[in-house]
Design a protein around this motif. Sequence first.
Motif, short mmCIF file in Angstrom:
data_model
loop_
_atom_site.label_atom_id
_atom_site.label_comp_id
_atom_site.label_asym_id
_atom_site.label_seq_id
_atom_site.Cartn_x
_atom_site.Cartn_y
_atom_site.Cartn_z
N ASP A 71 5.19 -11.04 -100.18
CA ASP A 71 5.24 -10.44 -98.85
C ASP A 71 4.31 -11.17 -97.88
N GLN A 72 3.43 -12.02 -98.41
CA GLN A 72 2.51 -12.76 -97.55
C GLN A 72 2.16 -14.09 -98.18
N ILE A 73 2.11 -15.13 -97.34
CA ILE A 73 1.71 -16.46 -97.80
C ILE A 73 0.63 -16.95 -96.84
N LEU A 74 -0.53 -17.27 -97.37
CA LEU A 74 -1.64 -17.77 -96.57
C LEU A 74 -2.02 -19.16 -97.08
N TRP A 86 12.72 -16.46 -106.17
CA TRP A 86 11.67 -15.56 -105.74
C TRP A 86 12.29 -14.50 -104.86
N ARG A 87 11.56 -13.45 -104.61
CA ARG A 87 12.11 -12.31 -103.88
C ARG A 87 11.08 -11.82 -102.86
N PHE A 88 11.58 -11.34 -101.73
CA PHE A 88 10.72 -10.70 -100.74
C PHE A 88 10.44 -9.29 -101.21
N ARG A 89 9.20 -8.82 -101.02
CA ARG A 89 8.85 -7.43 -101.36
C ARG A 89 9.71 -6.49 -100.51
N ASP A 90 9.87 -6.80 -99.24
CA ASP A 90 10.85 -6.12 -98.39
C ASP A 90 11.57 -7.22 -97.62
N ARG A 91 12.10 -6.96 -96.48
CA ARG A 91 12.89 -8.00 -95.79
C ARG A 91 12.04 -8.98 -94.99
N THR A 92 10.72 -8.75 -94.93
CA THR A 92 9.84 -9.58 -94.11
C THR A 92 8.78 -10.25 -94.96
N VAL A 93 8.52 -11.51 -94.67
CA VAL A 93 7.39 -12.21 -95.29
C VAL A 93 6.54 -12.79 -94.15
N ARG A 94 5.22 -12.64 -94.29
CA ARG A 94 4.29 -13.20 -93.30
C ARG A 94 3.78 -14.53 -93.84
N ALA A 95 3.92 -15.57 -93.03
CA ALA A 95 3.48 -16.90 -93.43
C ALA A 95 2.47 -17.40 -92.39
N GLY A 120 4.58 -14.96 -88.45
CA GLY A 120 3.25 -15.48 -88.71
C GLY A 120 2.79 -16.48 -87.68
N ARG A 121 1.82 -17.29 -88.10
CA ARG A 121 1.20 -18.30 -87.22
C ARG A 121 1.05 -19.61 -87.99
N THR A 122 1.20 -20.70 -87.25
CA THR A 122 0.91 -22.02 -87.79
C THR A 122 -0.01 -22.70 -86.79
N ILE A 123 -1.24 -22.98 -87.22
CA ILE A 123 -2.25 -23.56 -86.35
C ILE A 123 -2.76 -24.84 -86.99
N THR A 169 4.21 -18.08 -84.15
CA THR A 169 3.38 -18.64 -83.09
C THR A 169 2.78 -19.93 -83.61
N SER A 170 2.93 -21.01 -82.85
CA SER A 170 2.41 -22.30 -83.32
C SER A 170 1.54 -22.95 -82.25
N TRP A 171 0.37 -23.41 -82.72
CA TRP A 171 -0.60 -24.12 -81.88
C TRP A 171 -0.94 -25.43 -82.57
N PHE A 172 -0.71 -26.55 -81.87
CA PHE A 172 -0.98 -27.87 -82.43
C PHE A 172 -0.31 -27.98 -83.82
N ALA A 173 0.96 -27.66 -83.85
CA ALA A 173 1.64 -27.54 -85.14
C ALA A 173 3.08 -28.04 -85.05
N SER A 174 3.73 -28.05 -86.20
CA SER A 174 5.13 -28.42 -86.32
C SER A 174 5.86 -27.33 -87.09
N VAL A 175 6.95 -26.82 -86.50
CA VAL A 175 7.78 -25.83 -87.18
C VAL A 175 9.19 -26.41 -87.27
#
Length: 186
Positions: A71-74, A86-95, A120-123, A169-175
């Motif tokens: 459910d979360q990836i840090l 792999w499976r999501f705990r619910d329909r949303t995963v935070r990355a 999530g955020r990518t910084i 949300t991305s700051w100085f990043a690539s998505v």
Amino acid sequence: MGLPVPAPIDDGDRERVAELLQRACGEGRLTLEEFSVRVGAVWAAETDADLARVAEGLPAQPIVGSSDTVDQILTVFSSTTRRGRWRFRDRTVRANTVFGSTELDLRAVLTSSDVIEITGRTIFGELTVIVPEGVEVDLTGTNAFSSREMRLAPVPRVPGTPEVRIHVTSWFASVTVVSRPPEITR
């Protein structure tokens, strides 16, 4: 005297088989990629025999290794890759990625949801999401001093596949979101 002509199938027949496949995906008996391939064949089927071939061979039990729930990836000052079953705990995963790299391959993810959400955020990092061809993707979020790219194959949406919503949300990043053809054959 010729062979009997099979009766055409209707959308109700197709929907019943697509629901069976969606349940199998949610129960861990099919990956998202396997589901996409099979559900595409459902909508291309012209006879009952075609539909029966699509549904045959479904595993009776979840595949070993399919219970890894997320459910979360840090990712901080490192890299994270999620591949395979792999499976999501619910329909949303935070990355969330800070000074690192995160790759999420959704082709083998197990879900019964009509929508998959990644938030999530990518910084000062990069996020790559891989989806099977024919899956609809919506990419939104704040983008500052960053690049954002969608490289989806120009193929029609496969009916019955979940929509993937990515709000990052991305700051100085690539998505980057990229679709890849199925690795399985059926």
